[in-house]
Design a protein around this motif. Sequence first.
Motif, PDB file in Angstrom:
ATOM      1  N   ALA A  81      10.783   1.929  -0.279  1.00  0.00           N
ATOM      2  CA  ALA A  81       9.884   0.928   0.298  1.00  0.00           C
ATOM      3  C   ALA A  81      10.655  -0.155   1.045  1.00  0.00           C
ATOM      4  CB  ALA A  81       9.022   0.306  -0.798  1.00  0.00           C
ATOM      5  N   VAL A  85       9.815  -0.936   5.045  1.00  0.00           N
ATOM      6  CA  VAL A  85       9.169  -2.175   5.503  1.00  0.00           C
ATOM      7  C   VAL A  85      10.009  -3.423   5.249  1.00  0.00           C
ATOM      8  CG1 VAL A  85       6.863  -1.210   5.168  1.00  0.00           C
ATOM      9  CG2 VAL A  85       7.927  -2.517   3.319  1.00  0.00           C
ATOM     10  N   THR A  95       7.442  -5.162   0.695  1.00  0.00           N
ATOM     11  CA  THR A  95       8.009  -4.154  -0.200  1.00  0.00           C
ATOM     12  C   THR A  95       7.255  -4.131  -1.521  1.00  0.00           C
ATOM     13  OG1 THR A  95      10.212  -4.359   0.784  1.00  0.00           O
ATOM     14  CG2 THR A  95      10.091  -3.432  -1.439  1.00  0.00           C
ATOM     15  N   SER A  98       3.910  -2.226  -0.715  1.00  0.00           N
ATOM     16  CA  SER A  98       4.089  -0.789  -0.463  1.00  0.00           C
ATOM     17  C   SER A  98       4.671  -0.085  -1.681  1.00  0.00           C
ATOM     18  CB  SER A  98       4.990  -0.573   0.761  1.00  0.00           C
ATOM     19  OG  SER A  98       6.220  -1.256   0.611  1.00  0.00           O
ATOM     20  N   SER A 142      -1.133  -6.601  -5.952  1.00  0.00           N
ATOM     21  CA  SER A 142      -0.629  -5.289  -5.550  1.00  0.00           C
ATOM     22  C   SER A 142      -0.725  -4.297  -6.702  1.00  0.00           C
ATOM     23  CB  SER A 142       0.827  -5.404  -5.084  1.00  0.00           C
ATOM     24  OG  SER A 142       0.957  -6.316  -4.025  1.00  0.00           O
ATOM     25  N   GLY A 181      -4.504  -2.251   0.496  1.00  0.00           N
ATOM     26  CA  GLY A 181      -3.083  -2.488   0.717  1.00  0.00           C
ATOM     27  C   GLY A 181      -2.812  -3.036   2.106  1.00  0.00           C
ATOM     28  N   LEU A 185      -0.734  -6.364   3.185  1.00  0.00           N
ATOM     29  CA  LEU A 185       0.421  -6.276   4.086  1.00  0.00           C
ATOM     30  C   LEU A 185       0.235  -7.204   5.288  1.00  0.00           C
ATOM     31  CD1 LEU A 185       1.059  -2.419   4.065  1.00  0.00           C
ATOM     32  CD2 LEU A 185       2.581  -4.175   3.139  1.00  0.00           C
TER      33      LEU A 185
END
Length: 424
Positions: A81, A85, A95, A98, A142, A181, A185
């Motif tokens: 991850a 990103v 991170t 993700s 998350s 998600g 992000l």
Amino acid sequence: MLFSFFSGLAALLSIGVPIFVALILAVFIGFEIQGSTSPMLVIQRMFSGIDSFPLMAIPLFIFAGNIMTQGGLSERILNLAKLLVGTMRGGLSMTAVSGSMFFGAISGSSPATVVSMGKLLLPSMQKEGYSKSFSVGLLMASGALGIIIPPSIFMIVYGAIAGVSIGALFMAGIGAGLVYGGVLLAYCYYRACKENLPSQPLPPAKEIFAAFKKASWGLAIPVIILGGIYGGIFTPTESAAIAVIYAAIVGLFIYKEISLKDLWHQAIDSAIVATQVMIILAAASAFSWFLTTAGLSQQIAQSLQLISDNPIMLLLVINILILVAGMFLDPNSIIIIIVPILIGIAQAAGIDPIHLGVILCVNAAIGMFTPPFGMNLFVASSLDKVSYADAIKGSLPLVALALIALVIVNAFPAISLWLPSVLL
């Protein structure tokens, strides 16, 4: 009676009575007041409520997730991850999102995702200048992806109760998980641009490929699970058993980071966690049965039927109901108590049961980090130097952000229904 009954239940929860004790105590008191039912029937109902083949997948998925967590998968996923990103503005926060998406696709558990990602990322995020409240809040929000992205224990319970295909629910959860998600992000990138955080140069493709290769054994688990279910090779419950065997082989012989002794300890830990989940499910099943036999379910249903001609208003009420319930109850209890009441009314109003399941799932995910009793709040407060007050402070802005994802999922049923309609 309806108001006084739920007020009493809320009072029990507010003074710290465990959820399953509060549910069963409320049932016993309710039947004692009515004087019409033997207490032994409550115990029988608790056992019959968990006597279900699909529910056998729950302890197995918990076991598979624990094996992969200790087997070194968390670090490999996080490294992948970071390379994908981590070089962007706000890369470390991205991170966290993700990495949670990847790990949630393996563990199926929100608390497990918060603990795994939190231990690895929280110190780094604070060292890089992120505030503690934002870091903790982002990790909790998350981590909630663990019950949206398949395999999801929540969806297994919903499918068993509502009589809906668990495979179709898993497919529907992919779209909702990507939306949820994606919102997180986008916020991470917006915040990084606002604070003028620098970006980093892209790593070499060779390095990304190497990281993907190391993480690929673990990332193959959701592919095997979903591919086997959709290909008709095995049922969701059987896929959970396959996941355990595969995770054990990867941890023992490929990653070589666990031993047979570790496997035994993970089996014990998984049994403890599974017992905690199942006893809540049993209590919630008895509670739902009491609502039906006492006529309270009918009172709730009649109230909802007054607005069932308007699907938009009905969805609004359902969302508010689940969001409030999520502040006090765990997701699986919510499903067993509320779904038997809602499913018929929702279908009569033209709401697809798969779409309804995804809506309930996203609501329950938000409830996982909503004060005062969201489970992720307590999990996050177990991390190093994080208090319950820190967790609450960090959760509030992220709850507002998650509600944006919830509105999108509600407004566009195709997000949930497109993939199942294509593959099934």
